[in-house]
Design a protein around this motif. Structure first.
Motif, PDB file in Angstrom:
ATOM      1  N   LEU A 231       9.234  -5.453   1.183  1.00 56.27           N
ATOM      2  CA  LEU A 231       9.303  -5.743  -0.247  1.00 56.27           C
ATOM      3  C   LEU A 231      10.485  -5.069  -0.930  1.00 56.27           C
ATOM      4  N   TYR A 232      10.841  -3.865  -0.506  1.00 57.50           N
ATOM      5  CA  TYR A 232      11.770  -3.077  -1.313  1.00 57.50           C
ATOM      6  C   TYR A 232      13.068  -2.688  -0.613  1.00 57.50           C
ATOM      7  N   GLU A 233      13.142  -2.787   0.708  1.00 58.32           N
ATOM      8  CA  GLU A 233      14.371  -2.415   1.411  1.00 58.32           C
ATOM      9  C   GLU A 233      14.713  -3.396   2.526  1.00 58.32           C
ATOM     10  N   GLY A 234      13.737  -3.680   3.326  1.00 54.95           N
ATOM     11  CA  GLY A 234      13.933  -4.509   4.507  1.00 54.95           C
ATOM     12  C   GLY A 234      13.249  -3.852   5.680  1.00 54.95           C
ATOM     13  N   VAL A 235      12.587  -4.649   6.492  1.00 55.57           N
ATOM     14  CA  VAL A 235      11.875  -4.128   7.655  1.00 55.57           C
ATOM     15  C   VAL A 235      12.568  -4.624   8.915  1.00 55.57           C
ATOM     16  N   GLY A 236      12.586  -3.791   9.949  1.00 54.26           N
ATOM     17  CA  GLY A 236      13.282  -4.141  11.181  1.00 54.26           C
ATOM     18  C   GLY A 236      12.336  -4.314  12.357  1.00 54.26           C
ATOM     19  N   LEU A 237      12.901  -4.692  13.487  1.00 55.71           N
ATOM     20  CA  LEU A 237      12.090  -4.938  14.678  1.00 55.71           C
ATOM     21  C   LEU A 237      11.553  -3.658  15.305  1.00 55.71           C
ATOM     22  N   ARG A 238      12.188  -2.528  15.041  1.00 58.16           N
ATOM     23  CA  ARG A 238      11.630  -1.281  15.565  1.00 58.16           C
ATOM     24  C   ARG A 238      10.242  -1.052  14.968  1.00 58.16           C
ATOM     25  N   GLN A 239      10.101  -1.304  13.669  1.00 59.81           N
ATOM     26  CA  GLN A 239       8.807  -1.143  13.010  1.00 59.81           C
ATOM     27  C   GLN A 239       7.796  -2.182  13.512  1.00 59.81           C
ATOM     28  N   MET A 240       8.279  -3.397  13.799  1.00 55.03           N
ATOM     29  CA  MET A 240       7.377  -4.426  14.328  1.00 55.03           C
ATOM     30  C   MET A 240       6.953  -4.092  15.759  1.00 55.03           C
ATOM     31  N   MET A 241       7.839  -3.476  16.521  1.00 55.77           N
ATOM     32  CA  MET A 241       7.463  -3.067  17.876  1.00 55.77           C
ATOM     33  C   MET A 241       6.420  -1.953  17.819  1.00 55.77           C
ATOM     34  N   ASP A 242       6.540  -1.065  16.837  1.00 59.02           N
ATOM     35  CA  ASP A 242       5.498  -0.051  16.638  1.00 59.02           C
ATOM     36  C   ASP A 242       4.142  -0.730  16.453  1.00 59.02           C
ATOM     37  N   LEU A 243       4.121  -1.733  15.583  1.00 65.79           N
ATOM     38  CA  LEU A 243       2.879  -2.466  15.323  1.00 65.79           C
ATOM     39  C   LEU A 243       2.385  -3.159  16.588  1.00 65.79           C
ATOM     40  N   TYR A 244       3.302  -3.707  17.366  1.00 63.31           N
ATOM     41  CA  TYR A 244       2.938  -4.401  18.606  1.00 63.31           C
ATOM     42  C   TYR A 244       2.179  -3.469  19.549  1.00 63.31           C
ATOM     43  N   TYR A 245       2.716  -2.275  19.752  1.00 59.63           N
ATOM     44  CA  TYR A 245       2.078  -1.364  20.704  1.00 59.63           C
ATOM     45  C   TYR A 245       0.762  -0.803  20.169  1.00 59.63           C
ATOM     46  N   VAL A 246       0.691  -0.546  18.868  1.00 53.53           N
ATOM     47  CA  VAL A 246      -0.575  -0.075  18.308  1.00 53.53           C
ATOM     48  C   VAL A 246      -1.639  -1.155  18.446  1.00 53.53           C
ATOM     49  N   ALA A 247      -1.286  -2.392  18.068  1.00 53.19           N
ATOM     50  CA  ALA A 247      -2.253  -3.495  18.131  1.00 53.19           C
ATOM     51  C   ALA A 247      -2.662  -3.790  19.568  1.00 53.19           C
ATOM     52  N   ARG A 248      -1.724  -3.631  20.512  1.00 52.44           N
ATOM     53  CA  ARG A 248      -2.018  -3.906  21.919  1.00 52.44           C
ATOM     54  C   ARG A 248      -3.008  -2.904  22.493  1.00 52.44           C
ATOM     55  N   SER A 249      -3.120  -1.739  21.852  1.00 48.64           N
ATOM     56  CA  SER A 249      -4.039  -0.710  22.347  1.00 48.64           C
ATOM     57  C   SER A 249      -5.468  -0.922  21.850  1.00 48.64           C
ATOM     58  N   MET A 250      -5.683  -1.986  21.031  1.00 42.32           N
ATOM     59  CA  MET A 250      -6.954  -2.157  20.346  1.00 42.32           C
ATOM     60  C   MET A 250      -7.552  -3.528  20.621  1.00 42.32           C
ATOM     61  N   GLN A 251      -8.798  -3.669  20.204  1.00 38.55           N
ATOM     62  CA  GLN A 251      -9.446  -4.973  20.146  1.00 38.55           C
ATOM     63  C   GLN A 251      -9.979  -5.167  18.737  1.00 38.55           C
ATOM     64  N   SER A 252     -10.347  -6.381  18.431  1.00 37.29           N
ATOM     65  CA  SER A 252     -10.871  -6.667  17.096  1.00 37.29           C
ATOM     66  C   SER A 252     -12.154  -5.877  16.863  1.00 37.29           C
ATOM     67  N   SER A 253     -12.384  -5.519  15.622  1.00 35.76           N
ATOM     68  CA  SER A 253     -13.602  -4.790  15.271  1.00 35.76           C
ATOM     69  C   SER A 253     -13.931  -5.058  13.812  1.00 35.76           C
ATOM     70  N   ASP A 254     -15.177  -4.898  13.480  1.00 29.31           N
ATOM     71  CA  ASP A 254     -15.605  -5.084  12.090  1.00 29.31           C
ATOM     72  C   ASP A 254     -14.925  -4.069  11.179  1.00 29.31           C
ATOM     73  N   GLU A 255     -14.708  -2.854  11.699  1.00 31.60           N
ATOM     74  CA  GLU A 255     -14.075  -1.824  10.883  1.00 31.60           C
ATOM     75  C   GLU A 255     -12.662  -2.216  10.492  1.00 31.60           C
ATOM     76  N   VAL A 256     -11.867  -2.681  11.460  1.00 22.79           N
ATOM     77  CA  VAL A 256     -10.487  -3.072  11.168  1.00 22.79           C
ATOM     78  C   VAL A 256     -10.456  -4.255  10.208  1.00 22.79           C
ATOM     79  N   SER A 257     -11.307  -5.249  10.441  1.00 22.42           N
ATOM     80  CA  SER A 257     -11.357  -6.420   9.550  1.00 22.42           C
ATOM     81  C   SER A 257     -11.700  -6.004   8.134  1.00 22.42           C
TER      82      SER A 257
END
Length: 380
Positions: A231-257
């Motif tokens: 929204l305010y500066e710009g986001v890069g692929l390094r930040q998206m890769m961070d999200l990729y690895y965090v999400a890959r370590s998890m499964q769906s859950s009611d808490e996250v939803s």
């Protein structure tokens, strides 16, 4: 695109290159890796591509290969220093009687290591390009600022964190709020969660020798952090890769939803899910991000394509966004008009966040003015 294939090889979703790139394509991939702060990660892709089929890498210029190797070695050494500094800062804060937690950076890098890249000499966590240290000191604002001032290294503070030059080789952002939003309604919910339930999601990491967020906390933090930068500066692929690895370590859950809904992150999460599916998983049908096991909502292609386009144009933290570089404009008015057009691009996709922005800026500005005025004559 070669750059995308190198990313997929690095994360293990592609075994080798699908074509033989030209020397110019190798230079373009290296330039993209620099723009997105993914030089080390992409070099791992180069090494894996060589092992898979050396004939596909014949056009990689030797000079470029050596430059790539040298930068990657520096990244690895830098990460070792940063890991040591995180533990050192954690110890200093603990000695003062406070809890703390490393945010983003070195903490999220721990998710990069798994059984598929366990080689100690080529750990993915050491190939992630690090910035400064983000440390959440679990205390109220006054106590954090008092401690920071006592170090004689604090040179700035705002609504979010204090900046310290505590170490000669890295800057420190000492947070009293792990993450914020200019959407005041959402910000209030975030701060309430961080102060309460969020503290239950802090765990001790033996490798870093300090506390870090667990994957639930990291997912929410990374999503909110990435949305802020979009929204305010710009986001890069390094930040998206961070999200990729965090999400890959998890499964769906009611808490996250429940948390995604509570913090109004569902739209951005669905856009991010499409980018992660398209980019890192190579649009695979069996990708985590198109299955019911994903902690993120179903991918939204319309939002995702817009997000990916912004990422590729802006580069790491928006540093390479030619549309928003001040030196391109002859006056502040022209620059402000360009920022207005940037906002109008975003309003089609994230209208609520854009609508809250003026009030959010005013709220944060007033907090800073009041805090500076109130604390100007306070003895610490």
């Amino acid at each position: 695109m070669l750059f995308f294939e190198l990313l997929q090889i690095s994360v293990g979703t592609r075994q080798g290159l699908s074509f033989t790139p030209s020397a110019e394509e190798w230079r373009e991939a290296f330039d993209n890796a620099k723009r997105q702060a993914l030089v080390g990660v992409c070099f791992r892709g180069v090494q894996c591509a060589i092992k898979a089929d050396n004939s596909k890498v014949v056009n990689l210029p030797l000079k470029l290969n050596m430059q790539w190797l040298a930068i990657t070695a520096n990244i690895q050494r830098r990460n070792e220093v940063m890991n040591h500094r995180c533990a050192e800062l954690y110890g200093l804060i603990k000695a003062a009687g406070y809890g703390s937690c490393v945010l983003k950076g070195q903490a999220v890098a721990m998710y990069y290591d798994d059984n598929s890249n366990a080689d100690e000499t080529n750990r993915m966590s050491l190939l992630r390009q690090s910035g400064d240290i983000d440390m959440w000191m679990v205390a109220n604002v006054e106590e954090v600022i008092r401690w920071a001032r006592d170090t004689d290294t604090m040179y700035y503070y705002d609504y979010h964190h204090a900046d310290l030059s505590l170490f000669p080789d890295t800057e420190v952002e000492l947070h009293y709020r792990p993450s914020i939003s200019r959407n005041l309604w959402r910000n209030a919910r975030l701060q309430k969660w961080f102060k309460g339930e969020g503290r239950q999601h802090i765990v001790y990491n033996e490798q870093l020798e300090c506390c870090v967020p667990d994957n639930v906390f990291s997912l929410i933090l990374t999503l909110n952090h990435n949305l802020w930068h979009l929204l305010y500066e710009g986001v890069g692929l390094r930040q998206m890769m961070d999200l990729y690895y965090v999400a890959r370590s998890m499964q769906s859950s009611d808490e996250v939803s429940r948390l995604l809904s509570r913090f109004q992150l569902e739209s951005f999460a669905s856009a991010s899910a499409w980018v992660l599916w398209y980019l890192f998983d190579g649009s695979a049908d069996n990708s985590l991000f198109v299955s019911q096991q994903s902690p993120l909502p179903a991918p939204n292609e319309r939002l995702g394509r817009f997000l990916l386009d912004e990422i590729m144009k802006a580069g790491n933290f928006g540093h390479h966004d030619e549309r928003l570089k001040s030196e391109r404009y002859s006056s502040r008015t022209r620059l402000m008009m360009q920022w207005f057009r940037h906002t109008m691009r975003l309003v089609r996709y994230f209208p609520v966040e854009v609508a809250w922005t003026p009030l959010g800026i005013l709220r944060i500005s007033m907090w800073r003015r009041w805090r500076y005025s109130a604390m100007r004559n306070v003895e610490f």
